[in-house]
Enzyme design. Structure first.
Site, PDB file in Angstrom:
ATOM      1  N   ASN A   8      -6.484 -32.359 -34.585  1.00 58.12           N
ATOM      2  CA  ASN A   8      -5.161 -32.083 -34.038  1.00 58.12           C
ATOM      3  C   ASN A   8      -5.115 -32.343 -32.535  1.00 58.12           C
ATOM      4  OD1 ASN A   8      -4.752 -31.306 -36.616  1.00 58.12           O
ATOM      5  ND2 ASN A   8      -4.670 -29.106 -36.193  1.00 58.12           N
ATOM      6  N   ASP A  51      -2.407 -31.046 -30.849  1.00 60.56           N
ATOM      7  CA  ASP A  51      -1.312 -30.143 -30.443  1.00 60.56           C
ATOM      8  C   ASP A  51      -1.740 -29.058 -29.447  1.00 60.56           C
ATOM      9  OD1 ASP A  51      -1.450 -28.733 -33.792  1.00 60.56           O
ATOM     10  OD2 ASP A  51      -2.610 -28.160 -32.010  1.00 60.56           O
ATOM     11  N   HIS A  55      -9.414 -36.439 -31.709  1.00 58.55           N
ATOM     12  CA  HIS A  55      -8.309 -37.398 -31.547  1.00 58.55           C
ATOM     13  C   HIS A  55      -7.574 -37.216 -30.228  1.00 58.55           C
ATOM     14  CE1 HIS A  55      -8.201 -37.772 -36.225  1.00 58.55           C
ATOM     15  NE2 HIS A  55      -9.206 -38.416 -35.689  1.00 58.55           N
ATOM     16  N   CYS A  78      -8.406 -47.090 -14.378  1.00 56.26           N
ATOM     17  CA  CYS A  78      -9.487 -46.369 -13.673  1.00 56.26           C
ATOM     18  C   CYS A  78     -10.026 -45.198 -14.500  1.00 56.26           C
ATOM     19  CB  CYS A  78      -8.992 -45.881 -12.313  1.00 56.26           C
ATOM     20  SG  CYS A  78      -7.816 -44.521 -12.432  1.00 56.26           S
ATOM     21  N   CYS A 135      -0.395 -43.915 -12.534  1.00 52.55           N
ATOM     22  CA  CYS A 135      -1.646 -43.396 -11.956  1.00 52.55           C
ATOM     23  C   CYS A 135      -1.533 -43.359 -10.440  1.00 52.55           C
ATOM     24  CB  CYS A 135      -2.813 -44.287 -12.376  1.00 52.55           C
ATOM     25  SG  CYS A 135      -4.373 -43.733 -11.681  1.00 52.55           S
ATOM     26  N   THR A 159      -6.739 -30.349 -43.864  1.00 52.45           N
ATOM     27  CA  THR A 159      -6.789 -31.800 -43.686  1.00 52.45           C
ATOM     28  C   THR A 159      -6.770 -32.497 -45.048  1.00 52.45           C
ATOM     29  OG1 THR A 159      -8.010 -33.682 -42.760  1.00 52.45           O
ATOM     30  CG2 THR A 159      -9.330 -31.811 -43.530  1.00 52.45           C
ATOM     31  N   GLU A 170      -3.246 -27.786 -51.319  1.00 54.66           N
ATOM     32  CA  GLU A 170      -3.304 -28.910 -52.270  1.00 54.66           C
ATOM     33  C   GLU A 170      -4.740 -29.402 -52.411  1.00 54.66           C
ATOM     34  OE1 GLU A 170       1.030 -30.849 -50.876  1.00 54.66           O
ATOM     35  OE2 GLU A 170      -0.760 -32.123 -51.052  1.00 54.66           O
ATOM     36  N   ALA A 226      -3.861 -21.646 -44.729  1.00 46.22           N
ATOM     37  CA  ALA A 226      -4.921 -21.205 -43.818  1.00 46.22           C
ATOM     38  C   ALA A 226      -4.569 -19.867 -43.176  1.00 46.22           C
ATOM     39  CB  ALA A 226      -5.149 -22.267 -42.752  1.00 46.22           C
TER      40      ALA A 226
HETATM   41  N1  APR Z   1      -2.776 -24.385 -44.560  1.00 52.24           N
HETATM   42  C1  APR Z   1      -3.775 -25.277 -44.891  1.00 52.24           C
HETATM   43  N2  APR Z   1      -3.545 -26.582 -45.218  1.00 52.24           N
HETATM   44  C2  APR Z   1      -2.259 -27.001 -45.246  1.00 52.24           C
HETATM   45  C3  APR Z   1      -1.176 -26.137 -44.951  1.00 52.24           C
HETATM   46  C4  APR Z   1      -1.481 -24.779 -44.585  1.00 52.24           C
HETATM   47  N3  APR Z   1      -0.517 -23.890 -44.293  1.00 52.24           N
HETATM   48  N4  APR Z   1      -0.013 -26.861 -45.059  1.00 52.24           N
HETATM   49  C5  APR Z   1      -0.375 -28.136 -45.430  1.00 52.24           C
HETATM   50  N5  APR Z   1      -1.716 -28.218 -45.543  1.00 52.24           N
HETATM   51  C6  APR Z   1      -2.526 -29.398 -45.893  1.00 52.24           C
HETATM   52  C7  APR Z   1      -1.804 -30.466 -46.730  1.00 52.24           C
HETATM   53  O1  APR Z   1      -1.901 -30.162 -48.117  1.00 52.24           O
HETATM   54  C8  APR Z   1      -2.592 -31.721 -46.384  1.00 52.24           C
HETATM   55  O2  APR Z   1      -3.714 -31.877 -47.260  1.00 52.24           O
HETATM   56  O3  APR Z   1      -2.857 -30.051 -44.697  1.00 52.24           O
HETATM   57  C9  APR Z   1      -3.128 -31.424 -44.962  1.00 52.24           C
HETATM   58  C10 APR Z   1      -2.486 -32.255 -43.861  1.00 52.24           C
HETATM   59  O4  APR Z   1      -2.882 -33.583 -44.047  1.00 52.24           O
HETATM   60  P1  APR Z   1      -2.401 -34.739 -43.034  1.00 52.24           P
HETATM   61  O5  APR Z   1      -0.978 -34.603 -42.769  1.00 52.24           O
HETATM   62  O6  APR Z   1      -2.929 -36.005 -43.616  1.00 52.24           O
HETATM   63  O7  APR Z   1      -3.159 -34.390 -41.674  1.00 52.24           O
HETATM   64  P2  APR Z   1      -4.665 -34.668 -41.230  1.00 52.24           P
HETATM   65  O8  APR Z   1      -5.592 -34.618 -42.385  1.00 52.24           O
HETATM   66  O9  APR Z   1      -4.942 -33.804 -40.085  1.00 52.24           O
HETATM   67  O10 APR Z   1      -4.540 -36.209 -40.723  1.00 52.24           O
HETATM   68  C11 APR Z   1      -5.673 -36.764 -40.115  1.00 52.24           C
HETATM   69  O11 APR Z   1      -4.436 -38.692 -39.473  1.00 52.24           O
HETATM   70  O12 APR Z   1      -2.409 -39.160 -38.855  1.00 52.24           O
HETATM   71  C12 APR Z   1      -3.636 -39.147 -38.411  1.00 52.24           C
HETATM   72  O13 APR Z   1      -4.471 -38.764 -36.256  1.00 52.24           O
HETATM   73  C13 APR Z   1      -3.731 -38.174 -37.268  1.00 52.24           C
HETATM   74  O14 APR Z   1      -5.276 -36.384 -36.936  1.00 52.24           O
HETATM   75  C14 APR Z   1      -4.457 -37.003 -37.888  1.00 52.24           C
HETATM   76  C15 APR Z   1      -5.273 -37.660 -38.983  1.00 52.24           C
END
Ligand code: APR
Length: 242
Positions: A104, A106, A121, A132, A150, A191, A218, A234
């Protein structure tokens, strides 16, 4: 779920080295949309996010990239860390060796109090000069981004975020890899595990003998590879540990 949590709590309390990889899902309960999940993926002005968030777009239209990033920064500044972020910040104090790796950008983990986060990331509240290399830290609520150029070499700054088509910061990834190799338990939280090399850290941990635990509402491509896969949010599950 109760029984799974108490069994996992026993394993955690016997562990010294913990490594956690988080993704967009851990910030979903803070109001930050994930990139995927539910079969959809993010789009900006008709452009798939992989296109607007790419090295090519930085070369071709940096202003458009900043417009997309300032939009996201505008959303993020009004979001607060949630129970999952705070739980992980507490874990940091509880283990001999705790490593938090995030995909993340954020900044919510650090706003929840986590330290020494490995941001694979990058971070949306930083800008970088490609000429630079100077890094500019912005306040999370400073939108639009400032400065634009810059101060050293007047080159237009770009977001200090790893974009599609770009390499991860080598040193950060090497440390994450080493921690994944050495840990007793490896958590993958929120993720989709579709983006490598970040998702590969879970495989490295598993092959090195760690217990692999997934938290996600999921199933993901790593679910069958995990020792424990907890179906849920989470923010609901993490506060139940320890
Ligand atoms: N708690 C836990 N997991 C959750 C929740 C929650 N409340 N809500 C959604 N999810 C899960 C979804 O089911 C999904 O599997 O979080 C996951 C989010 O997946 P992505 O949107 O693909 O995000 P991420 O895996 O972080 O993406 C990886 O891809 O887009 C690029 O650079 C970006 O860092 C990012 C990378």
């Amino acid at each position: 779920m109760e029984r799974k949590l108490s069994k996992l709590n026993k394993i955690i309390n016997m562990s010294a080295k913990i490594c956690v990889l988080t993704g967009a899902g851990i910030s979903a309960e803070s109001g930050i949309p994930t990139f995927r999940g539910g079969g959809n993926s993010a789009v900006w002005k008709g452009m798939p996010f992989e296109q607007i968030s790419s090295a090519r777009m930085v070369r071709e239209n940096l202003d458009a990239v900043w417009e997309w990033f300032d939009h996201r920064r505008g959303v993020y500044k009004d979001c607060q860390p949630n129970a999952a972020h705070f739980a992980l910040a507490e874990w940091q104090e509880k283990f001999e060796d705790f490593t938090l790796v995030t995909q993340n950008v954020d900044g919510l983990h650090s706003r929840a109090g986590s330290k020494n986060i490995i941001e694979l990331h990058g971070n949306i509240n930083r800008a970088r000069c490609e000429k630079c290399g100077r890094i500019y830290q912005m306040k999370f609520d400073e939108v639009p981004h400032q400065p634009d150029f810059c101060e050293n070499c007047e080159t237009k700054l770009r977001p200090d975020v790893v974009l599609f088509g770009e390499m991860l910061p080598v040193e950060a990834f090497q440390i994450a890899e080493q921690k994944a190799r050495e840990c007793d338990i490896f958590f993958i939280i929120g993720t989709s595990a579709l983006v490598y090399p970040a998702a590969g850290l879970a495989e490295i941990a598993k092959f090195s003998g760690a217990v692999l635990v997934e938290i996600n509402p999921e199933e993901t491509s790593l679910t069958n590879f995990c020792d424990h896969s907890l179906r849920g949010k989470a923010g609901d599950i993490l506060p139940n540990f320890l």
